[in-house]
Enzyme design. Structure first.
Site, short mmCIF file in Angstrom:
data_model
loop_
_atom_site.label_atom_id
_atom_site.label_comp_id
_atom_site.label_asym_id
_atom_site.label_seq_id
_atom_site.Cartn_x
_atom_site.Cartn_y
_atom_site.Cartn_z
N ASP A 193 -11.62 29.61 15.37
CA ASP A 193 -11.23 28.19 15.29
C ASP A 193 -11.60 27.42 16.54
O ASP A 193 -11.84 27.99 17.61
CB ASP A 193 -9.73 28.06 14.99
N GLU B 128 -6.38 30.68 17.02
CA GLU B 128 -6.06 30.85 18.45
C GLU B 128 -5.58 29.54 19.05
O GLU B 128 -4.71 29.52 19.91
CB GLU B 128 -7.29 31.37 19.22
ZN LIG Z 1 -10.53 29.64 23.24
#
Ligand SMILES: [Zn+2]
Length: 414
Positions: A97, A162
């Site tokens: 992401d 994340e």
């Molecule tokens: Zn990162």
């Protein structure tokens, strides 16, 4: 045995493929629902296709249920090459992401159409964290193309979420698939570091955000005796909080800065006009606390200081911890992952790496909390999360060489 230089030459020869893979990844924005997207599916599908070209011995897709994402899940993928079965399991974990591009007027180019300018490639995600994905991918490809086997298993994990907390990414893997990992594994997270590639992050400070609400009595500025000036009290309180620095003054040379930090940051608006004495003021204190101290100790001390001042000034002060992340246990500075990574860095760049601690907040904390020593490292450009994010092609190549060196490390042969 193939000379290591042959492998490095091989990796140099991947330059155009590296650029093209970065371009394809950048064209597939992977935004979580909290960031206004549907998830990482397109990017994960493309990465899967590419990984399967390298004929992994095992390929796992782990779907973390998320009702707000496309198809009701967030994709996590893990490709494994078995190696000779004589060494430790190596993990390189990157995230799929990205963060949103933000104000487009600050971008000089389309964030999702990658641009090459000399050694720089520019676009959202090129550094954070496609750099890690691409360098680990081409490190594996160099071994495959040269028919080389690593002593231990190589695992490349590309995870979701994340940027918005890891609940559907690494945290999910560690809670639901903990058996995949073992304490002996060498875990590298190429999602932090410095521009020389010499910083190996092994520890974090605890993070604590305190909100202080000072409640006085509002009144006209010409008659201060009729009110209780909350702004004056807040100014005093900010200065009083300086005592935290004196009390929690230990230094730990692994960290930069070496001591805990206690910084007043955000102030909320109070009265709209100049001739009113405010009766309510709010400010925040950002605390980064060395793992040697307990977060609760700091909260207790801040509460005591506030209480005393509230009594002295005869008004009310409320204190609230609006965010708190207690530090995970540090990875030891002489753990195998730090040693093997340091010697690979020295082999490729000639530079001496240094294990260090930072102010807090990397995904490695999930590994460390679960008892798996992890090292965060990368040769990184400083524009992650910013407009015109860029990455150096040379740094990707260098990091791929370092990772290939780690894969083949003879100390990892049992
Ligand atoms: Zn990162």
């Amino acid at each position: 045995m193939v000379e290591i230089e042959t492998i490095y030459k091989k990796i140099d020869s991947f330059k155009n493929e590296i650029i093209e893979m970065e371009r394809e990844l950048t064209a597939r924005p992977a935004l979580g629902p909290i960031n206004g997207g549907t998830g990482e599916h397109d990017k994960a599908d493309f990465a899967k296709e590419q990984l399967l070209l390298l004929k992994p011995d095992n390929f796992l897709e782990i779907h973390a249920p998320d009702k707000n994402a496309a198809n009701g899940y967030r994709p996590n993928i893990v490709a494994t090459w078995n190696g000779a079965g004589q060494g430790k399991n190596i993990w390189i974990l990157s995230h799929l992401d990205i963060v949103p591009p933000g104000d487009l007027s600050l971008w000089e180019t389309d964030p999702y159409k990658m641009v090459v300018e000399g050694d720089k490639i520019i676009g959202r995600g090129v550094e954070d964290n496609q750099h890690g994905m691409v360098s680990s991918y081409f490190a594996v490809k160099s071994l495959i193309d040269l028919n080389l086997q690593s002593p231990g298993k190589i695992n490349l994990a590309f995870v979701a979420d994340e940027e918005t907390g890891s609940r559907f990414g690494l945290e999910y893997l560690i809670t639901e698939k903990k058996d995949m990992f073992s304490e002996d594994d060498l875990v590298i997270v190429p999602d932090g570091g410095n521009d020389e590639g010499t910083m190996i992050e092994i520890a974090e400070k605890s993070m604590l955000w305190l909100k202080f609400t000072v409640k006085g009595v509002q009144c006209h500025a010409s008659t201060p005796e009729k009110g209780k000036n909350s702004l004056f009290a807040m100014a005093r309180l900010i200065l009083e909080m300086g005592k935290l620095k004196e009390k929690f003054n230990m230094k730990d040379p692994v960290f930069s800065p070496e001591a805990s930090t206690f910084e007043p940051t955000k102030v909320e608006a109070n009265v709209p006009n100049v001739n009113t004495i405010p009766g309510r003021d709010v400010f925040y204190l950002d605390c980064r606390i060395l793992p040697e101290y307990k977060v609760d100790q700091v909260i207790e001390e801040a509460t005591n200081i506030s209480k005393k001042l509230a009594t002295d000034l005869d008004l009310q002060i409320d204190i609230e911890a609006v965010h708190r992340q207690d530090a995970a246990p540090a990875t030891s500075a002489d753990s195998p992952v730090v040693n093997i990574l340091s010697s690979a860095i020295e082999r490729v760049t000639g530079l001496t790496a240094k294990p260090m601690g930072i102010g807090g907040g990397t995904v490695a904390a999930f590994f460390r909390d679960a008892g798996f020593p992890a090292a965060v490292w990368s040769t990184i450009s400083p524009t992650a999360h910013q407009p015109n994010e860029y990455c150096s092609i040379n740094n990707i190549i260098t990091d791929a060489k370092i990772m290939a060196t780690v894969f083949l490390n003879e100390e990892n042969r049992e």
